[in-house]
Scaffold this active site. Structure first.
Site, short mmCIF file in Angstrom:
data_model
loop_
_atom_site.label_atom_id
_atom_site.label_comp_id
_atom_site.label_asym_id
_atom_site.label_seq_id
_atom_site.Cartn_x
_atom_site.Cartn_y
_atom_site.Cartn_z
N SER A 72 -2.85 9.26 -10.57
CA SER A 72 -3.86 8.61 -11.41
C SER A 72 -5.12 9.46 -11.32
O SER A 72 -5.29 10.25 -10.38
CB SER A 72 -4.15 7.19 -10.88
N TYR B 163 -6.00 1.39 -3.30
CA TYR B 163 -5.24 2.08 -4.35
C TYR B 163 -5.78 3.50 -4.55
O TYR B 163 -5.00 4.46 -4.65
CB TYR B 163 -5.34 1.29 -5.64
#
Length: 294
Positions: free
Chosen positions: A143, A156
């Protein structure tokens, strides 16, 4: 890599979102697909669509990628049924919504288990297979959160940074083997991901933060934060197909402008934070209001 009916592509997190779209796109190339995720019913639905789109074969493998033994079994069963493994796409992932001080040890472990530890659990048994073949490609969906930070999902963000580091190290071990390793860093994608994050819907927090950021930017005389446009999972899947067909020389950024932002972060993190300030402040405001109203 040339894709043929004998090419075996294993995709984790294939029951929805980017994983499902990627499975359907590769199916159009006539490859053999192995689809892994926890939800069998969702996997079966994706598998049916892939068969209609032309996959030479589709295998459904319900798997919890956070369990090492299941990761090994996934690779073993893939080879037993298909005879080889050419492309491994690590797509399984989950986000969280919590401030640093509110992130529990249990939540921290779960974020790393699915977003980082699973990379070892499945890649390690896959590598001997690929090395024996003399070819293969490990693709990790990280990401842009693996390149810079976002508020209220530090577990995360940290795990996706670990995913970027995993690929960086893996590439050094694979030099000269004929096996590729690529990390892909999407930004916002139109999937259910942001609504099912642990601790609350991070997508809603960010959406409200974006709206609030416009007012903050106007009040402070600041430009709007350079937030990338949302892409569809099909748009990302198309890029993943290109990654496998023509392995890139570096990390892959699916959204326009995000590679340039990653360079800025590496060179001057404070300057990047200043550009993102209206968004970060907007998210802070919304989160504090949520906490006050809870």
């Amino acid at each position: 890599m040339e894709l043929t009916p004998e090419t075996v592509v294993l995709i984790t997190g294939a029951s929805s979102g980017i994983g499902a779209a990627t499975a359907c796109r590769f199916a159009q190339e006539g490859v053999c697909l192995v689809l892994a995720a926890r939800r069998r019913e969702r996997l079966e639905a994706v598998a049916a669509e892939c068969r209609q789109r032309g996959a030479s074969r589709v295998l459904v493998m319900p798997t919890d990628v956070t369990v090492p033994e299941q990761g090994k079994a996934l690779v073993r069963q893939t080879v037993e049924h298909c005879g080889r493994l050419d492309v491994l796409i690590h797509n399984a992932g989950q986000g969280n919504c919590a401030s640093v001080e509110e992130t529990t040890p249990e939540q921290l472990w779960r974020m790393f288990a699915v977003n980082a530890f699973a990379l070892w659990y499945i890649t390690a048994p896959a590598l001997p297979v690929m090395k024996a073949q003399g070819r293969g490609h490990v693709v990790v969906i990280s990401s842009v959160a693996g390149k810079w930070g976002y508020p209220y999902n530090s577990a995360y963000v940290a795990a996706k940074h670990a995913a970027v580091g995993f690929v960086a190290a893996l590439r050094t071990e694979l030099l000269g083997t004929g096996i590729e390793a690529t990390v892909v860093c999407p930004a916002a994608v139109d999937t259910e991901w942001g609504m099912v994050t642990e601790g609350g819907p991070l997508g809603v927090l960010f959406q409200e933060g974006v709206r609030r950021s416009k007012q903050i930017a106007q009040e402070r005389g600041l430009p709007l934060a350079p937030l990338p446009k949302i892409l569809s999972p099909e748009q990302v899947a198309e890029q993943l197909l290109e990654v496998v067909r023509h392995p890139p020389e570096g990390d892959v950024f699916t959204h326009p402008g995000t590679e340039q932002l990653a360079v800025l972060v590496a060179q001057n993190r404070r300057a990047f934070e200043e550009q993102m300030l209206p968004f970060y402040l907007g998210v802070q405001q919304v989160y504090r209001e949520w906490q006050r109203d809870a």
